[in-house]
Design a protein around this motif. Sequence first.
Motif, short mmCIF file in Angstrom:
data_model
loop_
_atom_site.label_atom_id
_atom_site.label_comp_id
_atom_site.label_asym_id
_atom_site.label_seq_id
_atom_site.Cartn_x
_atom_site.Cartn_y
_atom_site.Cartn_z
N GLN A 45 9.87 -7.64 -2.70
CA GLN A 45 9.23 -7.30 -3.97
C GLN A 45 7.71 -7.47 -3.92
OE1 GLN A 45 11.13 -8.70 -7.60
NE2 GLN A 45 12.94 -9.32 -6.46
N SER A 49 3.61 -3.90 -3.11
CA SER A 49 2.35 -3.98 -3.86
C SER A 49 1.16 -4.12 -2.92
CB SER A 49 2.39 -5.17 -4.82
OG SER A 49 3.42 -5.01 -5.77
N GLN A 52 0.55 -0.73 -1.11
CA GLN A 52 -0.02 0.25 -2.04
C GLN A 52 -1.51 0.00 -2.28
OE1 GLN A 52 2.39 0.13 -5.61
NE2 GLN A 52 4.26 0.66 -4.46
N SER A 53 -1.97 -1.19 -1.92
CA SER A 53 -3.39 -1.52 -2.10
C SER A 53 -4.26 -1.00 -0.96
CB SER A 53 -3.56 -3.04 -2.21
OG SER A 53 -2.84 -3.54 -3.31
N VAL A 130 -3.97 -9.77 -4.76
CA VAL A 130 -2.72 -9.05 -5.10
C VAL A 130 -1.52 -9.92 -4.77
CG1 VAL A 130 -1.27 -7.07 -4.49
CG2 VAL A 130 -3.72 -6.75 -4.82
N TYR A 131 -1.57 -10.56 -3.60
CA TYR A 131 -0.46 -11.44 -3.20
C TYR A 131 -0.25 -12.54 -4.23
CZ TYR A 131 2.16 -15.01 -0.69
OH TYR A 131 3.10 -15.95 -0.35
N GLU A 134 1.24 -11.16 -7.44
CA GLU A 134 2.64 -10.75 -7.30
C GLU A 134 3.57 -11.96 -7.18
OE1 GLU A 134 3.99 -7.72 -7.59
OE2 GLU A 134 1.96 -7.16 -8.20
#
Length: 468
Positions: A45, A49, A52-53, A130-131, A134
Amino acid sequence: MDHDLDKFPLLSYVLHQFDSNLYAPPSMAVQQTLAPSFPLLSDQQIMPSLTQSIPTTIKQTLTVLTTLGSRPDPLAVSSARSKIAQIMESFSPEEAAKEAEMYAGVVRLDEVHDSYEKPLKDLEDELSRVYAREVESLLRSREEVNEEVVAVLKKAESGETVEKIDLSGQELKLLPNALGKIVGLVSLNLSCNELKFIPDAISKLKKLEALDVSSNSLESLPDSVGMLVNLRILNVSANNLTALPESIGHCRSLVELDASYNNLSTLPTNIGYGLQNLERLSIHLNKIRYFPASISEMRSLKYLDAHMNEIHGIPNSIGRLTKLEVLNLSSNFNDLIGVPDTITDLTNLRELDLSNNQIQAIPDSFYRLKKLEKLNLDQNPLEIPSQEVANQGAEVVREFMRKRWAKIMAEEEQRIGVEAERYGDETGWVSWGTSMVTNLVSGVTQTIGFGGDGGVKKPGESQFYHQI
């Protein structure tokens, strides 16, 4: 792509996940540095993300950097800049431009590298954000962080002072990094959960005095635990720890440490030099074979429980722990065959458990432990004293050893008297004095060494000198 991405470890990992045919996996060294900071990188999951970055221009950027070749050495760039400055001062503008052309090329190449590596660095930082975002989302969406954890975080985010958090028995599998933002936290209880690691963010809790992470699934503690300089109580019992970090010695305020019920085979080498305020040390039910020499520096220690280990020997320097009141060395079974004479220097000792070992004799000077109230010598092949005497308790054993010592003293005096009669008074007293010096040296030598064989001395050695 041939460009070396080791300086951008997270980007390197994500690129390989993005297209394994085009981008090689990061080196093992890089992967090992990633694991502690980004333990959920492989989560299905989270990875989408991250991939996509990745901007579509990344391939072009890496191609240009590969074409440029290696970046100039920083010393070469610095030298080139100095040369250009010297030339500009010594020549006219036209001549300077020609003279400085070679050096200017080195500087330009470095600047081009900078201009193309900057977006990579920015991307590395963005991936990290981002990590974190998420993971927070993942934790909030699962049962791993329940409503109580979310409530605690919201309470802290609102600016309210939070000094104590109890999240025990919540089936937590992960801790959000946001926990490190609760800088006023004094007590944190995370016991009885399913945690496999403690994030480095815990090092930000500078005011933390009590940390309980017992009964989890921890296999290691972060080195950053050493930054908790105000920590007084640390409970890491009932985990899967195979070692404690050397940095734990920096927790100089520590008063209680419980590392029992783990898989420890050693203690940190210098643990005693740092933990000089430690009063209680529980390390039972591990696989510890030896105590580090530095343990004798824990001069505040009052309680030491090391039963059910594989201890082969006790350092003679244990006698320096003069504040020790409770000592449990039981159930080291076939490994512990004796204790050093210096154990009788622990004159504040109230409880001593040496049961379930292979001890044949206790030190002749045992009668010196005048405060000893509880003594357990069961399940040993005892000869001195007999098991029958040992079963009658500390006072009876102490009296038995006192009489034994008096007998040893009497025999020694008689031996000296016989020598005096045989060789004449003068020679006899010289012989006695020589014997005394020899015994003193022997005692000192054993005191500063290690008692791998229990450190048992023969009757009439250094304790004889001590009594005289």
